[in-house]
Design an enzyme around this catalytic site. Structure first.
Site, PDB file in Angstrom:
ATOM      1  N   CYS A  51       0.836  -1.208   0.000  1.00 54.95           N
ATOM      2  CA  CYS A  51       0.000   0.000   0.000  1.00 54.95           C
ATOM      3  C   CYS A  51       0.873   1.260   0.000  1.00 54.95           C
ATOM      4  O   CYS A  51       0.539   2.261  -0.652  1.00 54.95           O
ATOM      5  CB  CYS A  51      -0.918   0.024   1.222  1.00 54.95           C
ATOM      6  SG  CYS A  51      -2.048  -1.365   1.279  1.00 54.95           S
ATOM      7  N   ARG A 134      -7.879  -4.401  -3.245  1.00 52.52           N
ATOM      8  CA  ARG A 134      -7.414  -3.223  -3.992  1.00 52.52           C
ATOM      9  C   ARG A 134      -8.385  -2.965  -5.141  1.00 52.52           C
ATOM     10  O   ARG A 134      -8.186  -3.455  -6.253  1.00 52.52           O
ATOM     11  CB  ARG A 134      -5.998  -3.460  -4.528  1.00 52.52           C
ATOM     12  CG  ARG A 134      -5.002  -3.763  -3.438  1.00 52.52           C
ATOM     13  CD  ARG A 134      -3.593  -3.969  -3.947  1.00 52.52           C
ATOM     14  NE  ARG A 134      -2.805  -4.608  -2.910  1.00 52.52           N
ATOM     15  CZ  ARG A 134      -2.271  -3.971  -1.862  1.00 52.52           C
ATOM     16  NH1 ARG A 134      -2.414  -2.666  -1.743  1.00 52.52           N
ATOM     17  NH2 ARG A 134      -1.595  -4.636  -0.945  1.00 52.52           N
TER      18      ARG A 134
HETATM   19  C1  BEZ Z   1       0.561  -4.615   1.842  1.00 50.72           C
HETATM   20  O1  BEZ Z   1       1.764  -4.808   1.881  1.00 50.72           O
HETATM   21  O2  BEZ Z   1       0.077  -3.558   1.452  1.00 50.72           O
HETATM   22  C2  BEZ Z   1      -0.348  -5.724   2.265  1.00 50.72           C
HETATM   23  C3  BEZ Z   1       0.023  -7.026   2.020  1.00 50.72           C
HETATM   24  C4  BEZ Z   1      -0.804  -8.056   2.434  1.00 50.72           C
HETATM   25  C5  BEZ Z   1      -2.000  -7.759   3.069  1.00 50.72           C
HETATM   26  C6  BEZ Z   1      -2.373  -6.438   3.281  1.00 50.72           C
HETATM   27  C7  BEZ Z   1      -1.546  -5.414   2.874  1.00 50.72           C
END
Ligand code: BEZ
Length: 236
Positions: A51, A134
């Protein structure tokens, strides 16, 4: 849980309305953005690496989106204070792929109640019970949903593709054309299919428009220069 699953909005629907707290103050969605295109996107959680890369990239390209008459609006099911702390960390501490001191100036919605993420089908329990996937909604200046993309938690989005979608939709609306696979500004565009046998024959005989290229009677293209594209997509 089954009762928590909301029907998802669909392409062609009006964007569902809501009010929310954001890092840029309260918003009334989509009314506050009437007359602009909106990229409304969810992310799973603050203070997570994928993110963070997405937010830095969106923020780094914010001027490019603004020049396409487009407002970015983000959302996660975290609260406002978490959002503020995360965006300050990004600005003050994170350097990634040549991006640093990145100031996220577009609103990030506090959706700790999950009200908005449920309304937009951003919660997909078989991927995660607790975090939004997402999702990306491309909303036009009349508030209509024009495109939707969903990525899983493990894959950061291609922000250049989101920009390409905006340019393609704005070009399609202005010139009444469609875009082929992998289209980029300056590439040939597809003209609406022939509506009669006479037009189909004329197209194959090159009588309708000699600059048109027909691969078959139902599949004709014309050139549209990058300048012609940029003329209609530049900031209104
Ligand atoms: C992230 O790195 O943004 C992420 C990865 C796995 C689950 C939720 C967020």
């Amino acid at each position: 849980m089954e009762q928590d699953r909301n029907p998802m909005p669909r392409i062609g629907d009006l964007a569902p309305e809501f009010t929310a707290k954001t890092t840029q103050g309260d918003i009334h969605f989509p009314d506050d953005y009437k007359g602009k295109w909106v990229i409304f996107f969810s992310h799973p959680a603050d203070f997570t690496p994928v993110c963070t890369t997405e937010f830095m990239t969106f923020a780094n390209m914010n001027e490019e989106f603004q020049s396409l008459n487009t407002q970015l609006v983000g959302l996660s099911v975290d609260g406002l204070y978490s959002h503020i702390a995360w965006l300050m960390t990004i600005r003050d501490k994170i350097e990634y792929k040549g991006m640093k001191n990145i100031d996220v100036q577009f609103p990030l919605i506090d959706d700790i109640s999950m009200k908005v993420s449920k309304l937009y089908g951003m919660l997909q329990p078989n991927e995660s019970e607790t975090a939004a996937v997402r999702a990306v909604f491309v909303i036009d200046p009349m508030g209509k949903i024009r495109a939707m993309i969903y990525y899983p938690l493990s894959l950061g989005r291609n922000i250049q593709e989101i920009k390409r979608i905006l340019i393609a939709l704005q070009t399609a609306d202005s010139y009444n054309v469609a875009m082929p696979a992998e289209w980029q500004p300056g590439d040939e565009v597809i003209i609406p299919p022939a509506g009669s046998c006479g037009t189909a024959k004329d197209r194959m005989d090159k009588k309708e428009d000699p600059t048109m290229k027909c691969y078959d009677w139902f599949f004709c293209t014309k050139l549209l220069s990058a300048d012609e594209v940029m003329k209609v997509v530049k900031k209104k």
